[in-house]
Design a protein around this motif. Structure first.
Motif, PDB file in Angstrom:
ATOM      1  N   ASP A 118       0.862  -1.177   0.000  1.00 41.06           N
ATOM      2  CA  ASP A 118       0.000   0.000   0.000  1.00 41.06           C
ATOM      3  C   ASP A 118       0.902   1.231   0.000  1.00 41.06           C
ATOM      4  OD1 ASP A 118      -2.630   1.235   0.209  1.00 41.06           O
ATOM      5  OD2 ASP A 118      -1.972   1.917   2.183  1.00 41.06           O
ATOM      6  N   CYS A 120       0.489   4.816   0.589  1.00 41.92           N
ATOM      7  CA  CYS A 120      -0.413   5.861   1.053  1.00 41.92           C
ATOM      8  C   CYS A 120       0.053   6.322   2.421  1.00 41.92           C
ATOM      9  CB  CYS A 120      -1.836   5.303   1.140  1.00 41.92           C
ATOM     10  SG  CYS A 120      -3.085   6.588   1.370  1.00 41.92           S
ATOM     11  N   ASP A 122      -2.010   7.462   4.976  1.00 38.39           N
ATOM     12  CA  ASP A 122      -3.004   7.517   6.067  1.00 38.39           C
ATOM     13  C   ASP A 122      -2.650   6.665   7.279  1.00 38.39           C
ATOM     14  OD1 ASP A 122      -3.665   5.282   4.328  1.00 38.39           O
ATOM     15  OD2 ASP A 122      -5.466   5.044   5.519  1.00 38.39           O
ATOM     16  N   SER A 166      -2.895   4.393  -3.120  1.00 38.41           N
ATOM     17  CA  SER A 166      -4.325   4.371  -2.799  1.00 38.41           C
ATOM     18  C   SER A 166      -4.819   5.712  -2.268  1.00 38.41           C
ATOM     19  CB  SER A 166      -4.612   3.267  -1.765  1.00 38.41           C
ATOM     20  OG  SER A 166      -3.931   3.501  -0.551  1.00 38.41           O
ATOM     21  N   LYS A 196     -11.420   5.113  -6.625  1.00 39.48           N
ATOM     22  CA  LYS A 196     -11.658   4.803  -5.223  1.00 39.48           C
ATOM     23  C   LYS A 196     -12.698   5.775  -4.697  1.00 39.48           C
ATOM     24  CE  LYS A 196      -9.200   4.160  -0.894  1.00 39.48           C
ATOM     25  NZ  LYS A 196      -7.890   4.247  -0.250  1.00 39.48           N
ATOM     26  N   LEU A 201     -18.001   1.798   3.320  1.00 41.21           N
ATOM     27  CA  LEU A 201     -17.590   0.392   3.421  1.00 41.21           C
ATOM     28  C   LEU A 201     -16.132   0.220   3.839  1.00 41.21           C
ATOM     29  CD1 LEU A 201     -19.525  -0.802   0.262  1.00 41.21           C
ATOM     30  CD2 LEU A 201     -20.048  -1.433   2.610  1.00 41.21           C
ATOM     31  N   PHE A 202     -15.395   1.324   3.974  1.00 35.81           N
ATOM     32  CA  PHE A 202     -14.025   1.222   4.496  1.00 35.81           C
ATOM     33  C   PHE A 202     -14.010   1.234   6.027  1.00 35.81           C
ATOM     34  CE2 PHE A 202     -12.682   3.959   0.593  1.00 35.81           C
ATOM     35  CZ  PHE A 202     -12.826   2.875  -0.251  1.00 35.81           C
ATOM     36  N   PHE A 205     -11.836  -1.193   8.081  1.00 35.22           N
ATOM     37  CA  PHE A 205     -10.397  -0.998   7.779  1.00 35.22           C
ATOM     38  C   PHE A 205      -9.784   0.053   8.696  1.00 35.22           C
ATOM     39  CE2 PHE A 205      -6.986   1.275   5.618  1.00 35.22           C
ATOM     40  CZ  PHE A 205      -6.224   0.278   5.026  1.00 35.22           C
ATOM     41  N   ARG A 206     -10.581   1.032   9.059  1.00 34.19           N
ATOM     42  CA  ARG A 206     -10.050   2.096   9.924  1.00 34.19           C
ATOM     43  C   ARG A 206      -9.651   1.508  11.266  1.00 34.19           C
ATOM     44  NH1 ARG A 206     -12.753   6.765   7.106  1.00 34.19           N
ATOM     45  NH2 ARG A 206     -12.087   6.182   5.003  1.00 34.19           N
ATOM     46  N   ARG A 217     -12.856  11.750   3.589  1.00 32.42           N
ATOM     47  CA  ARG A 217     -11.863  11.882   2.514  1.00 32.42           C
ATOM     48  C   ARG A 217     -12.502  12.412   1.230  1.00 32.42           C
ATOM     49  NH1 ARG A 217      -7.900   9.208   5.119  1.00 32.42           N
ATOM     50  NH2 ARG A 217      -8.162   7.073   5.886  1.00 32.42           N
ATOM     51  N   GLN A 221     -11.296  11.324  -2.472  1.00 30.54           N
ATOM     52  CA  GLN A 221     -11.941  10.123  -3.005  1.00 30.54           C
ATOM     53  C   GLN A 221     -13.226  10.510  -3.739  1.00 30.54           C
ATOM     54  OE1 GLN A 221     -12.314   7.585   0.455  1.00 30.54           O
ATOM     55  NE2 GLN A 221     -10.139   7.054   0.410  1.00 30.54           N
ATOM     56  N   LYS A 248     -12.582   0.302  -6.412  1.00 29.87           N
ATOM     57  CA  LYS A 248     -12.722  -0.003  -4.991  1.00 29.87           C
ATOM     58  C   LYS A 248     -13.767   0.894  -4.364  1.00 29.87           C
ATOM     59  CE  LYS A 248      -9.959   0.337  -0.884  1.00 29.87           C
ATOM     60  NZ  LYS A 248      -8.718   0.701  -0.312  1.00 29.87           N
ATOM     61  N   TYR A 271     -11.283  -4.330  -5.475  1.00 30.43           N
ATOM     62  CA  TYR A 271     -10.989  -4.562  -4.064  1.00 30.43           C
ATOM     63  C   TYR A 271     -12.300  -4.778  -3.314  1.00 30.43           C
ATOM     64  CZ  TYR A 271      -8.129  -3.858   0.241  1.00 30.43           C
ATOM     65  OH  TYR A 271      -7.459  -4.004   1.436  1.00 30.43           O
ATOM     66  N   VAL A 273     -13.778  -4.780  -0.156  1.00 30.77           N
ATOM     67  CA  VAL A 273     -13.204  -4.090   1.001  1.00 30.77           C
ATOM     68  C   VAL A 273     -13.721  -4.623   2.338  1.00 30.77           C
ATOM     69  CG1 VAL A 273     -12.781  -2.012  -0.357  1.00 30.77           C
ATOM     70  CG2 VAL A 273     -14.905  -2.216   1.000  1.00 30.77           C
ATOM     71  N   SER A 274     -13.172  -4.032   3.383  1.00 27.38           N
ATOM     72  CA  SER A 274     -13.446  -4.489   4.749  1.00 27.38           C
ATOM     73  C   SER A 274     -14.932  -4.537   5.077  1.00 27.38           C
ATOM     74  CB  SER A 274     -12.719  -3.577   5.738  1.00 27.38           C
ATOM     75  OG  SER A 274     -13.109  -2.228   5.567  1.00 27.38           O
ATOM     76  N   TYR A 313     -10.212 -10.347   1.575  1.00 26.77           N
ATOM     77  CA  TYR A 313      -9.714 -10.896   2.836  1.00 26.77           C
ATOM     78  C   TYR A 313      -9.979 -12.398   2.938  1.00 26.77           C
ATOM     79  CZ  TYR A 313      -9.209  -5.974   3.793  1.00 26.77           C
ATOM     80  OH  TYR A 313      -8.837  -4.660   3.701  1.00 26.77           O
TER      81      TYR A 313
HETATM   82  C1  PBG Z   1      -5.851   3.848   2.313  1.00 26.87           C
HETATM   83  C2  PBG Z   1      -6.674   2.634   2.131  1.00 26.87           C
HETATM   84  C3  PBG Z   1      -7.938   2.386   2.664  1.00 26.87           C
HETATM   85  C4  PBG Z   1      -8.302   1.103   2.242  1.00 26.87           C
HETATM   86  C5  PBG Z   1      -7.255   0.601   1.492  1.00 26.87           C
HETATM   87  N1  PBG Z   1      -6.272   1.575   1.406  1.00 26.87           N
HETATM   88  C6  PBG Z   1      -8.755   3.188   3.588  1.00 26.87           C
HETATM   89  C7  PBG Z   1      -9.349   4.449   3.173  1.00 26.87           C
HETATM   90  O1  PBG Z   1      -9.220   4.923   2.051  1.00 26.87           O
HETATM   91  O2  PBG Z   1      -9.977   5.044   4.050  1.00 26.87           O
HETATM   92  C8  PBG Z   1      -9.593   0.418   2.580  1.00 26.87           C
HETATM   93  C9  PBG Z   1      -9.570  -1.069   2.471  1.00 26.87           C
HETATM   94  C10 PBG Z   1     -10.740  -1.739   3.086  1.00 26.87           C
HETATM   95  O3  PBG Z   1     -11.702  -1.099   3.554  1.00 26.87           O
HETATM   96  O4  PBG Z   1     -10.705  -2.977   3.114  1.00 26.87           O
HETATM   97  N2  PBG Z   1      -4.515   3.500   2.620  1.00 26.87           N
END
Ligand code: PBG
Length: 325
Positions: A118, A120, A122, A166, A196, A201-202, A205-206, A217, A221, A248, A271, A273-274, A313
């Motif tokens: 990754d 990025c 964040d 990302s 993105k 739905l993220f 992940f946070r 964001r 985004q 994503k 992707y 996502v989480s 995942y």
């Molecule tokens: C940022 C990043 C995020 C995800 C992947 N890369 C989080 C975001 O943009 O807030 C989310 C992945 C997920 O939700 O599974 N580095």
């Protein structure tokens, strides 16, 4: 003699259904995203993603070997640092958690899988944004690009095959390509998070990366309602040198995956996502869904929409099932 057209004929036996199935799902099309936590001595469960953990360097090595043995196409690594600062120094530092882990995994796995990182800020910033901030607290696009260039060199040095920017900064693919080409890393590729969305739905992940973000964001985004804008982002990334383009999240954006597939002449990734993971796990835990069938159905649908590669995942587990089929 109505009905004289009988589509059910081709559905009568498993062999007939198999012969005419249009969409394939294979282990090598799945990529496993993983989290590694700096300083950890035990894996830490992520409560909103049951079954997923923040790994230690050691447990990640084992999980990676297991994934590769199951035949997954690759591994995408996210780092969770112990210390954060305003400019995300831990992401650039060769001794930062993500870079040392990439070195661990490349030493362990060589070229036997595709190692992705990754790219990025964040995870590494104390404000949780994907870039550095200007005097007013806004994300500064061009100042961020300079840091991404440094991260790109560090991750390529550490052994990543593909870098995954990302952060949705304008020009990120071009700047990273240039940084790689001028530092002896012309062979390192870019998996561009081209499309993105600013997605709810993220959420899980946070928790997975101990995100420090307050707010959202939405200045970088995309608006979930837009699709022509997605095609513009893809076009720009292809022009700047993306080797793959990604959409994503996946499941709620199948139309976008299809549209991107149609305009791209590079492989398309998606992707899952989480939040997509969490929704299925939560419903399954309540006995409301057949977990395994639902997982395979979602993955098949993302493939049908036009994704060549899926980050999920469930990659290792799904690969294991697919090997048995
Ligand atoms: C940022 C990043 C995020 C995800 C992947 N890369 C989080 C975001 O943009 O807030 C989310 C992945 C997920 O939700 O599974 N580095």
């Amino acid at each position: 003699m109505f009905p004289n057209h009988r589509p059910r004929r081709l559905r009568r036996t498993p062999a007939l259904r198999r012969m005419v199935s249009e969409t394939t799902l294979a282990p090598h099309q799945l990529v496993l995203p993983v989290f590694v936590k700096e300083g950890a001595t035990e894996p830490t469960p992520i409560s909103s993603m049951p079954g997923v953990v923040q790994h230690t360097r050691d447990t990640l090595r084992k999980a990676a070997v297991e994934a590769v043995e199951a035949g997954v196409g690759g591994i995408m690594v996210f780092g969770v640092p112990e210390v954060r600062d305003a400019v995300g120094s831990g992401g650039v530092d060769p001794e930062g958690i993500l870079n040392v882990t990439l070195r661990d995994l490349r030493a362990e796995l060589g070229d036997s899988t595709v190692l992705m990182s990754d790219l990025c800020l964040d995870e590494f910033t104390d404000h949780g944004h994907c870039g550095v901030l200007d005097g007013e607290g806004n994300v500064d696009n061009d100042a961020t690009l300079a840091v991404y260039a440094d991260m790109a060199r560090a991750q390529a040095d550490a052994g990543a095959h593909l870098l995954g920017p990302s952060g949705m900064m304008d020009g990120q693919v071009g700047v990273i390509r240039e940084a790689l080409d001028t530092s002896g890393h012309a062979d390192t590729g870019i998996l561009a998070y081209s499309v993105k969305f600013a997605s709810a739905l993220f959420g899980p992940f946070r928790e997975a990366v101990d995100s420090q973000l307050t707010g959202d964001r939405k200045t970088y985004q995309q608006d979930p309602g837009n699709i022509r804008e997605s095609l513009r982002e893809v076009h720009l990334d292809l022009t700047e040198g993306a080797d793959l383009v990604m959409v994503k999240p996946a499941g709620a954006y199948l139309d976008v995956i299809r549209a991107v597939h149609e305009v791209s002449d590079v492989p398309v990734a998606a992707y899952q996502v989480s939040g997509e993971y969490a929704m299925v796990e939560a419903a399954a835990a309540n006995g409301w869904l057949d977990r395994d069938r639902t997982i395979l159905e979602t993955l098949t649908s993302i493939r049908r929409a036009g994704a060549d590669v899926i980050l999920t995942y469930w990659a290792t587990e799904a690969a294991t099932w697919l090997n048995r089929r």
